[in-house]
Design an enzyme around this catalytic site. Structure first.
Site, PDB file in Angstrom:
ATOM      1  N   TYR A 153       0.837  -1.209   0.000  1.00 16.09           N
ATOM      2  CA  TYR A 153       0.000   0.000   0.000  1.00 16.09           C
ATOM      3  C   TYR A 153       0.873   1.260   0.000  1.00 16.09           C
ATOM      4  CZ  TYR A 153      -3.827   3.094   1.534  1.00 16.09           C
ATOM      5  OH  TYR A 153      -4.773   4.109   1.651  1.00 16.09           O
ATOM      6  N   LYS A 157       0.977   4.093  -2.913  1.00 13.26           N
ATOM      7  CA  LYS A 157       0.580   5.483  -2.661  1.00 13.26           C
ATOM      8  C   LYS A 157       1.743   6.451  -2.898  1.00 13.26           C
ATOM      9  CE  LYS A 157      -3.821   5.019  -1.518  1.00 13.26           C
ATOM     10  NZ  LYS A 157      -4.884   5.536  -2.391  1.00 13.26           N
TER      11      LYS A 157
HETATM   12  P1  NAP Z   1     -13.943   2.028   0.538  1.00 12.25           P
HETATM   13  O1  NAP Z   1     -15.017   2.513   1.461  1.00 12.25           O
HETATM   14  O2  NAP Z   1     -13.567   0.574   0.570  1.00 12.25           O
HETATM   15  O3  NAP Z   1     -14.355   2.432  -0.947  1.00 12.25           O
HETATM   16  C1  NAP Z   1     -13.595   2.015  -2.051  1.00 12.25           C
HETATM   17  C2  NAP Z   1     -14.541   1.647  -3.189  1.00 12.25           C
HETATM   18  O4  NAP Z   1     -13.724   1.279  -4.322  1.00 12.25           O
HETATM   19  C3  NAP Z   1     -15.418   0.425  -2.853  1.00 12.25           C
HETATM   20  O5  NAP Z   1     -16.748   0.635  -3.299  1.00 12.25           O
HETATM   21  C4  NAP Z   1     -14.735  -0.676  -3.634  1.00 12.25           C
HETATM   22  O6  NAP Z   1     -15.600  -1.723  -4.009  1.00 12.25           O
HETATM   23  C5  NAP Z   1     -14.252   0.081  -4.865  1.00 12.25           C
HETATM   24  N1  NAP Z   1     -13.247  -0.652  -5.627  1.00 12.25           N
HETATM   25  C6  NAP Z   1     -12.377  -1.597  -5.192  1.00 12.25           C
HETATM   26  N2  NAP Z   1     -11.649  -2.079  -6.224  1.00 12.25           N
HETATM   27  C7  NAP Z   1     -12.072  -1.408  -7.324  1.00 12.25           C
HETATM   28  C8  NAP Z   1     -11.715  -1.475  -8.702  1.00 12.25           C
HETATM   29  N3  NAP Z   1     -10.783  -2.342  -9.160  1.00 12.25           N
HETATM   30  N4  NAP Z   1     -12.353  -0.648  -9.579  1.00 12.25           N
HETATM   31  C9  NAP Z   1     -13.317   0.204  -9.129  1.00 12.25           C
HETATM   32  N5  NAP Z   1     -13.703   0.291  -7.852  1.00 12.25           N
HETATM   33  C10 NAP Z   1     -13.095  -0.506  -6.956  1.00 12.25           C
HETATM   34  O7  NAP Z   1     -12.572   2.794   0.781  1.00 12.25           O
HETATM   35  P2  NAP Z   1     -12.257   4.307   1.269  1.00 12.25           P
HETATM   36  O8  NAP Z   1     -11.839   4.252   2.682  1.00 12.25           O
HETATM   37  O9  NAP Z   1     -13.348   5.213   0.844  1.00 12.25           O
HETATM   38  O10 NAP Z   1     -10.937   4.595   0.422  1.00 12.25           O
HETATM   39  C11 NAP Z   1     -10.980   5.275  -0.816  1.00 12.25           C
HETATM   40  C12 NAP Z   1      -9.574   5.715  -1.175  1.00 12.25           C
HETATM   41  O11 NAP Z   1      -9.056   6.535  -0.129  1.00 12.25           O
HETATM   42  C13 NAP Z   1      -8.581   4.576  -1.365  1.00 12.25           C
HETATM   43  O12 NAP Z   1      -7.688   4.890  -2.419  1.00 12.25           O
HETATM   44  C14 NAP Z   1      -7.853   4.551  -0.047  1.00 12.25           C
HETATM   45  O13 NAP Z   1      -6.561   4.014  -0.154  1.00 12.25           O
HETATM   46  C15 NAP Z   1      -7.799   6.034   0.277  1.00 12.25           C
HETATM   47  N6  NAP Z   1      -7.573   6.327   1.695  1.00 12.25           N
HETATM   48  C16 NAP Z   1      -8.472   5.926   2.641  1.00 12.25           C
HETATM   49  C17 NAP Z   1      -8.208   6.228   3.979  1.00 12.25           C
HETATM   50  C18 NAP Z   1      -9.151   5.836   5.077  1.00 12.25           C
HETATM   51  O14 NAP Z   1      -8.789   6.005   6.256  1.00 12.25           O
HETATM   52  N7  NAP Z   1     -10.341   5.345   4.798  1.00 12.25           N
HETATM   53  C19 NAP Z   1      -7.038   6.908   4.330  1.00 12.25           C
HETATM   54  C20 NAP Z   1      -6.150   7.276   3.332  1.00 12.25           C
HETATM   55  C21 NAP Z   1      -6.429   6.988   2.001  1.00 12.25           C
HETATM   56  P3  NAP Z   1     -15.774  -3.009  -3.016  1.00 12.25           P
HETATM   57  O15 NAP Z   1     -16.746  -2.593  -1.973  1.00 12.25           O
HETATM   58  O16 NAP Z   1     -16.311  -4.046  -3.935  1.00 12.25           O
HETATM   59  O17 NAP Z   1     -14.416  -3.333  -2.499  1.00 12.25           O
END
Ligand code: NAP
Length: 259
Positions: A153, A157
């Protein structure tokens, strides 16, 4: 304020968490949004919830042709492609010596590869339509902050941040801005399970000076600002929205819970 009135946008990973919050904020700011995600049920629910200016499209961001087709579909539906947010991504928690090549490849294919396809084809379409736009890549504090068990990861990133800089360098002359947002801890379906564990929650909150997670809506507001003309001189940078966690270390996810 209608900061994005009449803009056509694409948000990947838009059915859940941060992507959904960004899509919601864009619609509130006057844009139309093509929501791309792999999760069909969540995508249906999100597009129904967001109303007439939201269109859902099943898209696997690790597949270049699907990303290109989704961006073109947004252009055709909205009349222009003005904003692309590359948000879909995930990690894999495993000690480096146990991390399989397959897991490594899966994380790179979506979390870094998906961003590359979004930048490449978003920029090509903006050039083709003769109207520049803004590309926002969702990074993480883990681009700068190593995490135990998070090699795949963190590497992906860090790659996203450098891609943002390279793209800004190459595309700035054409008026296209490429910027990033590095969220800290945001409570979403991705992190909810970890945060339900009280010891893990304490570890995470312990490194955030503000002692609270960031709300997904706050990332949405930052994205609206970056996509708007108010940010017209911000280019190539990745802005942390993390409650100050980068001033400390990252929680020791593997060893911190032992003994
Ligand atoms: P999330 O709630 O899991 O949402 C991610 C979405 O992307 C889910 O609907 C997932 O589908 C979908 N997805 C997964 N693989 C995919 C693909 N190949 N093509 C299209 N869509 C896909 O995650 P989040 O926390 O909102 O995170 C979103 C972004 O923010 C990510 O890049 C993550 O690394 C970044 N981020 C998050 C945090 C945090 O604390 N949450 C912190 C820093 C960065 P499924 O439900 O089927 O998996």
């Amino acid at each position: 304020m209608d900061l994005l009135k009449g803009k056509g946008a694409v948000v990947t990973g838009a059915a859940s968490g941060i992507g959904k919050a960004i899509a919601t904020a864009f619609i509130e700011a006057g844009a139309s949004v093509l929501l791309c995600d792999l999760n069909a049920k969540a995508l249906d629910d999100a597009s129904a919830e967001l109303g007439d200016r939201a269109i859902g499209r099943i898209t696997d961001v690790s597949d270049e042709s699907q990303v290109e087709a989704a961006l073109r579909a947004a252009h055709d539906a909205f009349g222009s492609l003005d904003i692309v947010v590359n948000c879909a991504g995930f990690g894999a928690i495993a000690p480096l010596t146990e991390l399989t090549g397959e897991k490594w490849k899966a994380v790179q294919a979506v979390t870094l590869g998906g961003v590359f396809y979004g930048v490449k084809h978003g920029a090509r379409l903006m050039i083709e339509q003769g109207r520049p736009g803004v590309i926002i890549n969702i990074s993480s504090v883990n681009a700068r902050q190593p995490g135990e068990g998070q090699a795949a990861y963190c590497a992906a990133k860090a790659g996203v941040d450098m891609l943002t800089r390279c793209a800004a360098l190459e595309l700035g002359g054409r008026g296209i801005r490429v910027v990033g947002i590095a969220p800290g801890l945001v409570e979403t379906p991705l992190t909810r399970k970890e945060l339900e564990n009280p010891a893990m929650r304490e570890l995470f909150l312990g490194v955030i000076p503000m002692k609270r997670p960031v709300a997904a809506e706050e990332i949405g507001h930052a994205a609206v600002f970056l996509a708007s003309d108010h940010a017209r001189s911000i280019n190539g940078d990745t802005i942390a929205v993390d409650g100050g966690s980068l001033t400390r270390g990252y929680p020791a996810l593997l060893t911190g819970l032992k003994g």
